[in-house]
Design a protein around this motif. Sequence first.
Motif, PDB file in Angstrom:
ATOM      1  N   LYS A   1      49.069  54.640  31.825  1.00 36.56           N
ATOM      2  CA  LYS A   1      48.784  53.373  31.219  1.00 36.56           C
ATOM      3  C   LYS A   1      48.184  52.784  31.595  1.00 36.56           C
ATOM      4  CE  LYS A   1      51.094  50.608  27.666  1.00 36.56           C
ATOM      5  NZ  LYS A   1      52.356  49.753  27.282  1.00 36.56           N
ATOM      6  N   ILE A   2      47.012  51.723  31.184  1.00 38.82           N
ATOM      7  CA  ILE A   2      45.989  51.061  31.212  1.00 38.82           C
ATOM      8  C   ILE A   2      46.049  50.090  30.173  1.00 38.82           C
ATOM      9  CG2 ILE A   2      44.298  50.516  31.909  1.00 38.82           C
ATOM     10  CD1 ILE A   2      43.526  53.306  33.321  1.00 38.82           C
ATOM     11  N   THR A   3      46.288  48.920  30.317  1.00 36.00           N
ATOM     12  CA  THR A   3      45.862  47.985  29.105  1.00 36.00           C
ATOM     13  C   THR A   3      44.726  47.203  29.281  1.00 36.00           C
ATOM     14  OG1 THR A   3      47.374  45.868  30.590  1.00 36.00           O
ATOM     15  CG2 THR A   3      48.649  47.396  28.805  1.00 36.00           C
ATOM     16  N   LEU A   4      44.691  46.228  28.914  1.00 34.77           N
ATOM     17  CA  LEU A   4      43.747  46.059  28.405  1.00 34.77           C
ATOM     18  C   LEU A   4      43.652  43.792  29.178  1.00 34.77           C
ATOM     19  CD1 LEU A   4      40.569  44.968  27.147  1.00 34.77           C
ATOM     20  CD2 LEU A   4      41.157  43.484  25.299  1.00 34.77           C
ATOM     21  N   LYS A   5      45.566  44.091  29.617  1.00 38.71           N
ATOM     22  CA  LYS A   5      45.493  42.677  29.728  1.00 38.71           C
ATOM     23  C   LYS A   5      44.873  43.138  31.232  1.00 38.71           C
ATOM     24  CE  LYS A   5      48.753  39.319  30.903  1.00 38.71           C
ATOM     25  NZ  LYS A   5      49.390  39.723  32.595  1.00 38.71           N
ATOM     26  N   GLU A   6      45.301  44.458  32.018  1.00 37.32           N
ATOM     27  CA  GLU A   6      45.335  44.880  33.621  1.00 37.32           C
ATOM     28  C   GLU A   6      44.194  44.112  34.054  1.00 37.32           C
ATOM     29  OE1 GLU A   6      46.647  48.911  34.317  1.00 37.32           O
ATOM     30  OE2 GLU A   6      47.745  48.147  33.063  1.00 37.32           O
ATOM     31  N   VAL A   7      43.160  45.322  32.871  1.00 38.61           N
ATOM     32  CA  VAL A   7      41.809  45.157  33.376  1.00 38.61           C
ATOM     33  C   VAL A   7      40.735  43.825  33.389  1.00 38.61           C
ATOM     34  CG1 VAL A   7      41.822  47.439  32.970  1.00 38.61           C
ATOM     35  CG2 VAL A   7      41.329  46.471  31.291  1.00 38.61           C
ATOM     36  N   ALA A   8      40.879  43.624  32.532  1.00 37.11           N
ATOM     37  CA  ALA A   8      40.129  41.496  32.009  1.00 37.11           C
ATOM     38  C   ALA A   8      40.753  40.854  33.320  1.00 37.11           C
ATOM     39  CB  ALA A   8      41.830  40.965  31.002  1.00 37.11           C
ATOM     40  N   GLU A   9      42.311  41.042  34.413  1.00 41.73           N
ATOM     41  CA  GLU A   9      42.511  40.280  35.438  1.00 41.73           C
ATOM     42  C   GLU A   9      41.808  40.811  36.605  1.00 41.73           C
ATOM     43  OE1 GLU A   9      47.300  40.778  34.895  1.00 41.73           O
ATOM     44  OE2 GLU A   9      47.305  39.754  33.895  1.00 41.73           O
ATOM     45  N   LEU A  10      41.430  42.116  36.250  1.00 46.46           N
ATOM     46  CA  LEU A  10      40.601  42.870  37.591  1.00 46.46           C
ATOM     47  C   LEU A  10      39.095  42.053  37.641  1.00 46.46           C
ATOM     48  CD1 LEU A  10      40.758  45.011  39.693  1.00 46.46           C
ATOM     49  CD2 LEU A  10      39.724  46.371  37.952  1.00 46.46           C
ATOM     50  N   ALA A  11      38.571  41.529  35.833  1.00 43.93           N
ATOM     51  CA  ALA A  11      37.680  40.822  36.354  1.00 43.93           C
ATOM     52  C   ALA A  11      37.200  39.981  36.060  1.00 43.93           C
ATOM     53  CB  ALA A  11      36.756  41.688  34.765  1.00 43.93           C
ATOM     54  N   ASN A  12      38.802  39.212  36.398  1.00 47.98           N
ATOM     55  CA  ASN A  12      38.850  38.302  36.264  1.00 47.98           C
ATOM     56  C   ASN A  12      38.863  36.974  34.819  1.00 47.98           C
ATOM     57  OD1 ASN A  12      39.283  35.303  36.923  1.00 47.98           O
ATOM     58  ND2 ASN A  12      37.791  35.156  38.518  1.00 47.98           N
ATOM     59  N   MET A  13      38.599  37.493  34.003  1.00 52.37           N
ATOM     60  CA  MET A  13      38.323  37.148  32.603  1.00 52.37           C
ATOM     61  C   MET A  13      39.598  36.964  31.586  1.00 52.37           C
ATOM     62  SD  MET A  13      35.062  38.976  31.988  1.00 52.37           S
ATOM     63  CE  MET A  13      33.204  39.281  32.297  1.00 52.37           C
ATOM     64  N   SER A  14      39.216  36.531  30.773  1.00 51.69           N
ATOM     65  CA  SER A  14      40.613  36.579  29.028  1.00 51.69           C
ATOM     66  C   SER A  14      40.412  37.576  28.576  1.00 51.69           C
ATOM     67  CB  SER A  14      40.728  35.904  29.000  1.00 51.69           C
ATOM     68  OG  SER A  14      39.113  35.491  27.811  1.00 51.69           O
ATOM     69  N   GLU A  15      41.156  38.420  28.122  1.00 47.61           N
ATOM     70  CA  GLU A  15      41.422  39.544  27.372  1.00 47.61           C
ATOM     71  C   GLU A  15      39.572  40.114  26.061  1.00 47.61           C
ATOM     72  OE1 GLU A  15      44.798  41.519  25.652  1.00 47.61           O
ATOM     73  OE2 GLU A  15      45.997  40.002  27.461  1.00 47.61           O
ATOM     74  N   SER A  16      40.029  38.433  25.474  1.00 46.31           N
ATOM     75  CA  SER A  16      38.578  38.397  24.526  1.00 46.31           C
ATOM     76  C   SER A  16      37.453  38.261  24.936  1.00 46.31           C
ATOM     77  CB  SER A  16      39.049  37.399  23.845  1.00 46.31           C
ATOM     78  OG  SER A  16      38.529  36.844  24.925  1.00 46.31           O
ATOM     79  N   ALA A  17      36.891  37.313  26.671  1.00 44.76           N
ATOM     80  CA  ALA A  17      35.959  37.459  27.356  1.00 44.76           C
ATOM     81  C   ALA A  17      35.469  38.846  27.543  1.00 44.76           C
ATOM     82  CB  ALA A  17      36.422  36.443  27.829  1.00 44.76           C
ATOM     83  N   PHE A  18      36.227  39.355  27.938  1.00 46.64           N
ATOM     84  CA  PHE A  18      36.197  40.540  28.716  1.00 46.64           C
ATOM     85  C   PHE A  18      35.694  42.004  27.602  1.00 46.64           C
ATOM     86  CE2 PHE A  18      37.807  44.859  30.080  1.00 46.64           C
ATOM     87  CZ  PHE A  18      37.224  45.788  31.083  1.00 46.64           C
TER      88      PHE A  18
END
Length: 290
Positions: free
Chosen positions: A200-217
């Motif tokens: 399972k991959i969440t938007l939250k974890e990839v957004a954190e990987l990119a150092n962004m908020s979920e909406s910005a990512f």
Amino acid sequence: MKKPLQKSKIPSNKVFVIKELREAYLDKYWHSHEEYQLNVILKGRGTRYIGDHMKPFKEGDLVLTGPNLPHVWRCDNAYFDPESRLETHDIVIYFPESFLGKDSLQKDEFEEIRKLLARADRGLEIKGHTNKVVIKMMKELVHRQGGASIIGLLEILNVLAHSTELEPITQIDYKNNYTAHEKDKISEILEYVLHNFKNKITLKEVAELANMSESAFSRYFKARVNKSFSDFLGDVRISNARKLLQDEDLNISQVCYESGFPTISNFNKQFKDRIGKTPMAYKKDVIDSL
């Protein structure tokens, strides 16, 4: 230190470069370079990602890409296990637009090749009889030297220029607007997803990987990749499923869970939406064609 993603392929004393490579796995980094690239996979399997398009690759995959078109042939995860003893084999040709000299392609004699290279901006997959002919020519070109090698490259381009078996890869509206830093960031996200898509991959974890908020990512990813992150993740999983469905020993349930889908119904729906047929029908078509 991260591997640089903007690559220069041709030494100043060379017209073009051809390489025959045998390695444990192909370059796994999403990258681009200024040269045209003609690449054939002779051994190895995985996922090919060019611009905004994703597809499984295997032996015989032959592609021409234009300058600065981001791409990666990312091997299946098993290739990165030293104990697997898997290996890859490919031939790749790099050449600049000016390989015959400045403005040479503007001459009347090169009109068809000029049109071919313009089409390569979207990437071109080479199929059918042309695929077999060009692969044979590339294998022969590896052993040519001097002027004979330049003639060999022209012969290959001439065959491609007159073929009707070339299919564009990226969407017609795809635009490559990455900066070097953005390629680096997208490469990191791509590698993370391709390594972890079974889980399972969440938007939250990839957004954190990119150092962004979920909406910005979400906005950033869709603007750069030409699709939402959820669609991209679905494409990765479907790409893996298509490879697994070619294995007669795996049933649909095994393929579903090995590709990261939570339920059979979700798998069936996503597969049919993207491929136009159910996984069972796709598997039957593949087996019948063997």
